[in-house]
Design a protein around this motif. Sequence first.
Motif: not given
Lengths: 459, 459
Positions: A183, A187-194, A247-248, A291, B189-192, B194
């Motif tokens: 990461q 130019r590293y594509d990355y996503s984390q979605d909760y 959660y809520e 999670s 939640d996070y994304s990058q 390119y």
Amino acid sequence: MTAVPASSLPAAEPLTVMGAGLVGSLLSLYLAQRGHPVQVYERRADPRRAGFQEGRSINLALSDRGWRALEGVGVADDIRQVGIPMTGRVMHDAQGNLTHQPYGQAGQAIYSVNRGHLNRRLLDLADAHPNVQLSFGQQCLHIDLKKQHLHLLDAATQQEHTEPYSRLFGTDGAFSAVRGALQKTDRYDYSQDYLEYGYKELTIAAGPDGAWRMEKNALHIWPRGQYLMIALPNLDGSFNCTLFFPYEGTESFAALQTPADVSAFFGRVFPDAVPLMPALTQEFFEHPTGSLVTIRCFPWKYNDDVLLLGDASHAIVPFYGQGMNAGFEDCSVLNELLDQHGDANWATIFNEFQTQRKPNADAMADLALYNFAEMRDRVADPRFLLQKKIEARIASQYPGRWTPLYSQVTFSHTPYADAWAAGQRQDAIMARLMAYIQTEDDFDQPAVQELVEQEMAER
Amino acid sequence: MTAVPASSLPAAEPLTVMGAGLVGSLLSLYLAQRGHPVQVYERRADPRRAGFQEGRSINLALSDRGWRALEGVGVADDIRQVGIPMTGRVMHDAQGNLTHQPYGQAGQAIYSVNRGHLNRRLLDLADAHPNVQLSFGQQCLHIDLKKQHLHLLDAATQQEHTEPYSRLFGTDGAFSAVRGALQKTDRYDYSQDYLEYGYKELTIAAGPDGAWRMEKNALHIWPRGQYLMIALPNLDGSFNCTLFFPYEGTESFAALQTPADVSAFFGRVFPDAVPLMPALTQEFFEHPTGSLVTIRCFPWKYNDDVLLLGDASHAIVPFYGQGMNAGFEDCSVLNELLDQHGDANWATIFNEFQTQRKPNADAMADLALYNFAEMRDRVADPRFLLQKKIEARIASQYPGRWTPLYSQVTFSHTPYADAWAAGQRQDAIMARLMAYIQTEDDFDQPAVQELVEQEMAER
């Protein structure tokens, strides 16, 4: 005298695997069986030692892709002995009424397997292989991708040490340290979605003499619209339950603060389960709330030095039961590419691996999110269940020409992306067809049969 | 004797700002003017010192949202003196023919401003404010969110030091260390993402006596389908050009390896620009190739202790010229919330800020990607330019009832998400209308007028 060409000799390049979970231990077996010396590092303690605490969900559903990968290293039969076949879903409504829905055709099943047992068994096999060296309690602090060095912290001595690698496989899970190093490259594509849902593991106790107190060979679901509980059978007669819950909100983890809250809520919404859950309130407050994350990234490789597999490159939510199966399929696919290109053409192999697997991992991530809505909501709808029956009728009327989406994902080796695309086309056809169908018998009406014929001809 | 209620007193809570770029320096002014002592830390050296190297693009396009934020701290007039108004686009085709397209109505313009100048001017103003303390050369190594400690590395002494904070504002850009700390919290939640395009900054030289050798009051575009070059005017008669170009492929950075490659390519595709670019090949190989990233994340706050603003929470690609404007608007919006809720209700303010701004930041990110296709491709299409003319005709025929998307984004304070939604509705109407229009005069045809009337009535 004829020399054996070098390329046909089994390669013996030393390889490094980071992470000895399910995918890492299976991968190390694959690589070792190809003749490579394999050094495996694992952050946690050896799960085969007494007192080890599982950090993750207890039960998994093994299906065809996982079995094939286990067969590839000759351990499927061994694992099958401790798996419980689940041939379908059993839905529990709020009055405790049950509805059955088979997963596939007669003889098809997914298997409830204990994660800890499976991991320990794979580690035993890896440990017994002369090519594999396992090192536990090794936390990866940092990776120098340029110098090809791992910086590790030894839990026993609390000493940091540096280890070189020539080829590194990152199988260290959703919070992968190896991916963390990738990461940081440009130019590293990355996503984390909760999801805004967490999960809680609970237990349905065994009956007297280890008897199962609900149908054993099924995956049980309590679909409740905005949330659900599931239960998978264990060998000792108990079931491992998982509550997937916001959660809520008014019905949420935040709203259940006391044992009385929990008892009242479960008694109201899961009335048939509560009498089978003697430790409910204790477990609810003692067990952590997990999670649910979807992780996507690209590339999965760094030069021809590093490759990510399993959750490290494609962690998904658990609602299709495909997380482990997809990670195991990564191992089969990599093995096939090694067969095809030889154990030295790493640049080609890593490139083909990520090109082939990335769209499938993305499709599987989408499928898993899609199935969340199905499991918590649609399976409680009689129209949905009728549609599943009609689909099964079409599948048997047109053998080989219609495989339901669930079967393609679970009981086939069709690439996930192809399965997902076919499933969407089939969904569109079913939407048109269901407009004419009120009962299962309607399927035999000449007008409906004509329509089906026509739809199938257009495919 | 009546006591003044504490809540009506100007608050003087000490605040910490991480990052003294454009948004950080403007924010520190806003907070200082509200009476707060503000400590600002910046990783880089003071850009006002000799020998400072800019790390980022040289020119920016200031538009209404940015101006309003500058007006809020009384510096707009000062900046306006060094901005060059650009009233429209000038498209350059491959034969060097020019096409003009106004950005808005008469008197409307975006302003070409030098990033370095703007940043230095804002820092001068912040530095002159008795409430602001600026500390440069302070790299943030780590943030302890629980203890509210910053771990900083002082570039001058190479000493690490720890500083407490009570309220921290992260304005440290796309690769924000503050966001890095938030990313490690659960369920972040996070994304990058390119683009497969990079950018290269180049120069069109001034003419004799500092004369501009192309139209001064315009943004110049060389749209070429899969890539483009743009140029913005500088005060010294030069233009700052940016080539947006694929990393890989037949026409790409990878394909241009030698000065001869560059000369031949530019000579072929940008024939009118090349004679104005004497340093072309030198700059092409000396200047770095920048990457283009979209960053999305949520939440933007940690408890009521930390808030992200600007690129730290919503870095976007530059094709709408709104990156800085959106970051500056963050400052105006935060200031309005402080006016509304008082300088002590941080929990409410941080919560409202992220709830209000997140959908707008997401819309702006989408708009910026959308405009990439418009700038590199659609602006070269006569039908597209005709459509823009027809839209301008509708806008003047129905004053206040039709504002073109570009104007809503650039010349209004309509929330980005509302602008984007309205723009999509207008696009659908234009698609229907353009089926009946071949020339600008067709707009006056009774049948077309009737259709326009009807579409407007349905809105």
